[in-house]
Design a protein around this motif. Structure first.
Motif, PDB file in Angstrom:
ATOM      1  N   LEU A  85       0.774  -1.221   0.000  1.00 53.69           N
ATOM      2  CA  LEU A  85       0.000   0.000   0.000  1.00 53.69           C
ATOM      3  C   LEU A  85       0.820   1.293   0.000  1.00 53.69           C
ATOM      4  O   LEU A  85       0.501   2.225  -0.738  1.00 53.69           O
ATOM      5  CB  LEU A  85      -0.932  -0.048   1.210  1.00 53.69           C
ATOM      6  N   ASN A  89       0.189   4.384  -2.444  1.00 50.54           N
ATOM      7  CA  ASN A  89      -0.227   5.702  -1.957  1.00 50.54           C
ATOM      8  C   ASN A  89       0.679   6.809  -2.475  1.00 50.54           C
ATOM      9  O   ASN A  89       0.217   7.876  -2.852  1.00 50.54           O
ATOM     10  CB  ASN A  89      -0.237   5.722  -0.431  1.00 50.54           C
ATOM     11  N   CYS A 163     -13.540   8.854  -2.179  1.00 50.30           N
ATOM     12  CA  CYS A 163     -12.405   8.291  -2.918  1.00 50.30           C
ATOM     13  C   CYS A 163     -12.913   7.406  -4.067  1.00 50.30           C
ATOM     14  O   CYS A 163     -12.215   7.210  -5.048  1.00 50.30           O
ATOM     15  CB  CYS A 163     -11.542   7.393  -2.027  1.00 50.30           C
ATOM     16  N   GLN A 171      -6.516   2.447   6.803  1.00 45.33           N
ATOM     17  CA  GLN A 171      -6.916   3.713   6.187  1.00 45.33           C
ATOM     18  C   GLN A 171      -8.219   4.233   6.761  1.00 45.33           C
ATOM     19  O   GLN A 171      -8.728   5.248   6.321  1.00 45.33           O
ATOM     20  CB  GLN A 171      -7.065   3.525   4.670  1.00 45.33           C
ATOM     21  N   ARG A 179      -8.252  10.034   3.988  1.00 44.12           N
ATOM     22  CA  ARG A 179      -8.038  11.211   3.149  1.00 44.12           C
ATOM     23  C   ARG A 179      -9.182  12.211   3.293  1.00 44.12           C
ATOM     24  O   ARG A 179      -9.009  13.394   3.057  1.00 44.12           O
ATOM     25  CB  ARG A 179      -7.895  10.807   1.687  1.00 44.12           C
ATOM     26  N   ARG A 429      -6.524  -3.353  -5.490  1.00 43.30           N
ATOM     27  CA  ARG A 429      -5.357  -2.474  -5.522  1.00 43.30           C
ATOM     28  C   ARG A 429      -4.592  -2.655  -6.821  1.00 43.30           C
ATOM     29  O   ARG A 429      -4.656  -3.713  -7.439  1.00 43.30           O
ATOM     30  CB  ARG A 429      -4.396  -2.845  -4.375  1.00 43.30           C
TER      31      ARG A 429
END
Length: 814
Positions: A85, A89, A163, A171, A179, A429
RNA sequence: GCGAGAGUGGCGGAAUGGCAGACGCGCCGGACUUAGGAUCCGGUGCCGCAAGGCGUGGGGGUUCAAAUCCCCCCUCUCGCACCA
């Protein structure tokens, strides 16, 4: 040999020289016993290695170097667990391509390990994100699929609608996206791949007994697997005999005491059975439960709550109808998502029944004949009461009787339940190993078609933009050239799986790849694997107690079952290195600004002094706070060794005839150092070396002699490889000290001739006697009774009793 | 809440039923020195002039003997979150 010890001069020189000589290249050699030492391969982060990482790598390097000198053919490789990850990111936030950042960070790790003097065979370096590696990760996934161990299922993932992507647990912060910190996350159901690790639960549990691992780690694995024996029973829904509630219990003996049933709010029967009058409150509770699970770990000590569905189940043992409730303390993911409520014998059920005024029958009584306590459940085994055909039976007998009865009447059977669930291996991902599956539009069975082996690897496509797809699929769904393909069987249109594999897939077999890292016809060369595996010493942090170590064990068993390898446990010996916290007691992190790098310490003190301090500052397996002040001590120690050897060399390296005392000290120092290295007690091994040095530096060169000088430098070589190499050359040797044999000690010379025997009177030390080692009790007694101190403290009293511990202590009771 | 681990000088630590504090850091004193934040030598748990006494988070217990084993409590660290 220079007058001053100058690591800045000798360390770069020997680094280059060792590289030129290819000193650490490892080859199979059936003539020699092998030793495979492995550290859990690191994720190469941008922060680089800290001195905390070296608390793992340096001791393992010492073991590798020591074993090599002790005659073993040592495999000590290093590689990179490169998918993950953080790299993705960085790609998302800063537009850096993961393969570039990972390559750069790995090169930096390698540089840091190299200057730290670690003897890895870099020709075996692997990177789990390279196609040459992940081709075989994909191959293993297909192996699992073919063996029926990989399947598709529905799973809920954290989801941030801003997102437009799924989130990992890390997260999700306070129930919100990392975020979009004020946007609460939700759960989204996705079709995903699972690995059937539950099929291996029993073997994973049983085989723990045969491996040499720290007990706390074994215990964590046992708890994680969570095997419990009991029965699965079912009660029909009253007035709806086509529907039944299946449930698991570890206490089937208490079925006559079941006065209610509880379903998980997500249980599929809930909507169907809820009575019209209760529908509103049930729906509100279900919605509330869902919302609560979304707000992360809000309240951990909340009261048990639930609502009545208005429906009843028929208790087939008591022939009574009992209410069906729902409650959020019942989890859909464990057992069948339903429990029986036996409030007289289960404390949680007791609290629930008390709160909602449900009946609390007592069906177990204490074996001593006293009545069960009134204010709480009686949870211990005892004698069964108020229970029809079970009355008078012990708990164990009643369990068996219920199981037999249930089987005869087809309402259940004895069974085993596991806490462990199947391994969700899909990740939505980009930066991971692509799952080698295509979905053929023209086929049934969801159109699942495994990619044929000869078409591997399924390459991860290069991308410019890593924005999420917005649909819950991985960013790979945005690459039509990747997604759209043809079916390997029929040639018709097909789509590729866009999920990637969990990083734990890569780390579930990497230890095998090191045996033959460049082999291109299979994940490993069977001959090399048979020679090198299993890993003789595996070292890593306790944080990998369950996931990585369970997954790697399971894959190994699958390989064994597939006759790919001849062993069932990958890591027969595991040790956990202690965590090194920063000086402030916190985790070393860039954001706290408390990271201490090996680079800075090497610049200041040299790599050897840093290595010695890593070994010396605390026991290898215990946590400690970083404290720089002690490096001055290990640096000073190296200077003293240097001075001793320089004086010896300047005196012409006299062969010498050391005194018996000196000889004995050298052999004893050698013995203690050897034993402590073998037991991974590096701090005390080095203490023994320092002790020996303190004696040797008192001697003139010809009193010390060549044997002591050379043995000392050889013993130092694994811990301080640069300084030892330089001194070895000064002693007149052309070849590397690291190719030398570990010096042997003479056991005869390590025996003490005289020992100190402590004399205690009524438990207090009153005198110390120097006696010949092996002296008899009579001799020591006689000596003790002559002692002035002993007589003074006896003060005329007659000894009643003597306890003698050979060579240690005489205890007098007066 | 449950589970696991830990608690010893000013500091890192040693001793796994048998001499508490190895080894090192720091500190104190001395030697050498124009000089010392270098090097070497000596000292350094606490109280006491000494004899001796006390001392391993706190309290109790087992034992001739406990840092070590057992019970209760306190503190810290890690792991897991209602596992039927």
């Amino acid at each position: 040999m220079d007058e001053r010890y100058d690591p800045k001069k000798i360390e770069p020189y020997w680094q280059a020289e060792w590289q030129r000589q290819d000193l650490y290249r490892t080859r199979e050699d059936p003539a020699r016993p092998k030793f495979y030492v492995l550290e859990m391969f690191p994720y190469p982060s941008g922060a680089g290695l800290s001195v905390g990482h070296l608390h793992n790598y340096v001791p393992c390097d010492v073991i590798g170097r020591y074993k090599r000198m002790a005659g073993f053919n040592v495999l000590h490789p290093m590689g990179w667990d490169a998918f993950g990850l953080p790299a993705e990111n960085e790609a998302l936030l800063r537009g850096l391509h993961p393969s570039e950042t990972v390559t750069r960070y790995a090169a930096n790790f390698k540089r840091q390990l190299t200057i730290s003097g670690c003897a890895y065979d870099w020709s075996r370096e692997i990177n789990s994100s390279s196609p040459e590696y992940y081709e075989w990760t994909q191959w293993f996934f297909l192996l699992l699929y073919k063996r029926g161990l990989a399947y598709r299922g529905t799973g809920a993932q954290w989801w941030c609608d801003l997102c437009g992507s799924v989130l990992a647990n890390e997260q999700v912060i306070n129930g919100c996206c990392w975020r979009h910190t004020d946007n609460p996350v939700t759960k989204k159901d996705l079709e995903q791949w699972y690995i059937k690790i539950t099929d291996y639960a029993d073997r994973l549990l049983e085989d723990l007994d045969a491996i040499d691992w720290p007990e706390p780690i074994k215990l964590m694995q046992r708890n994680w697997i969570g095997r419990s024996e009991g029965a699965e029973l079912s009660f029909p829904v009253a007035n709806n005999p086509t529907r039944e509630i299946r449930f698991f219990t570890t206490r089937p003996d208490t079925v006559f005491g079941v006065s209610f049933m509880v379903l998980a709010p997500e249980h599929p029967l809930v909507a169907e059975i809820t009575a019209p009058a209760e529908r509103a409150s049930v729906e509100a509770y279900v919605a509330d439960a869902r919302r609560q699970s979304e707000i992360e770990r809000m309240s951990t000590v909340k009261e048990k709550t639930g609502v009545f569905t208005g429906a009843y189940a028929h208790n087939v043992f008591t022939n009574k109808d009992i209410p069906i409730w729902i409650a959020d303390y019942v989890l859909m993911g464990y057992g069948t998502g339903a429990i029986m409520g036996a409030p007289g014998q289960d404390q949680r059920d007791f609290e629930f029944a008390t709160r909602y005024g449900l009946e609390i029958p007592r069906v177990t009584a204490p074996a001593d004949g006293t009545p069960p306590p009134a204010d709480r459940a009686f949870v211990d085994p005892g004698i069964t009461i108020n229970s029809g055909f079970l009355i008078g039976m012990t708990t164990a007998d009643a369990i068996n009787a219920v199981c037999r009865w249930a089987e005869q009447h087809k309402v259940g059977r004895p069974t085993i339940s596991y806490r462990m669930r199947d391994w969700l291996i899909s990740r939505q991902r980009y930066w991971g190993c692509p799952i080698p599956i295509v979905y053929c539009k023209g086929k049934g069975n969801d159109g699942i078609v495994p990619v044929p082996e000869e078409q591997l690897p399924v390459l991860l496509p290069a991308m410019k933009d890593y924005q999420p797809s917005g649909t819950g699929r991985s960013p790979l769904a945005n690459v039509p050239e990747f997604v759209n393909t043809t079916c390997p069987i029929c040639g018709g249109p097909a789509e590729r799986e866009t999920d990637t594999l969990d990083g734990f897939a890569c780390s579930s077999w990497y230890f095998l790849r090191f045996a033959s890292p460049h082999y291109d016809r299979a994940p490993f060369d069977r001959r090399a694997a048979d020679y090198w595996l299993p890993v003789d010493l595996y070292v890593g942090g306790a944080e990998h107690a369950v996931m990585h170590l369970l997954y790697a064990r399971m894959w190994t068993k699958v390989m064994f079952d597939s006759e790919l390898i001849g062993f069932q446990e990958p890591f027969p010996m595991l040790r956990n290195q202690g965590q090194v916290w920063a000086a402030d007691g916190h985790r070393m992190s860039k954001s706290r600004g408390n990271v201490v790098t090996p680079d800075a310490m090497i610049e200041k003190y040299g790599a050897d002094a840093l290595r010695l301090w890593e070994l010396f500052m605390s026991p290898f397996d215990e946590a400690t706070n970083w404290n720089e002040s002690g490096i001055a001590g290990t640096e000073r120690y190296l200077m003293r060794v240097w001075t001793m050897i320089r004086r010896f060399v300047e005196a012409g390296s006299p062969a010498g005839a050391p005194s018996l005392d000196t000889l004995k000290r050298v052999h004893k120092g050698l013995r203690i150092t050897t034993e402590h290295i073998e037991r991974l007690r590096f701090n005390t091994a080095l203490a023994a070396m320092m002790d020996l040095l303190n004696h040797l530096t008192k001697l003139k060169p010809d009193e010390m002699g060549r044997f002591a000088a050379e043995a000392y430098v050889t013993m130092l070589a694994p811990m301080a490889p640069y300084a030892a190499e330089e001194m070895w050359r000064a002693l007149g040797h052309a070849s590397s000290v690291h190719l030398e044999s570990w010096p042997q000690y003479d056991a005869e010379l390590t025996r003490e001739e005289t020992v100190t025997v402590v004399v205690q009177i009524n438990g207090k030390v009153r005198d110390r006697l120097q006696v010949a080692s092996g002296a008899s009790e009579e001799q020591v007694r006689e000596l003790a009774l002559k002692s002035e101190a002993v007589n003074r403290h006896l003060d005329g009293k007659t000894p009643k009793k003597f306890i003698y511990v050979q060579d240690k202590m005489l205890s007098i009771v007066a």
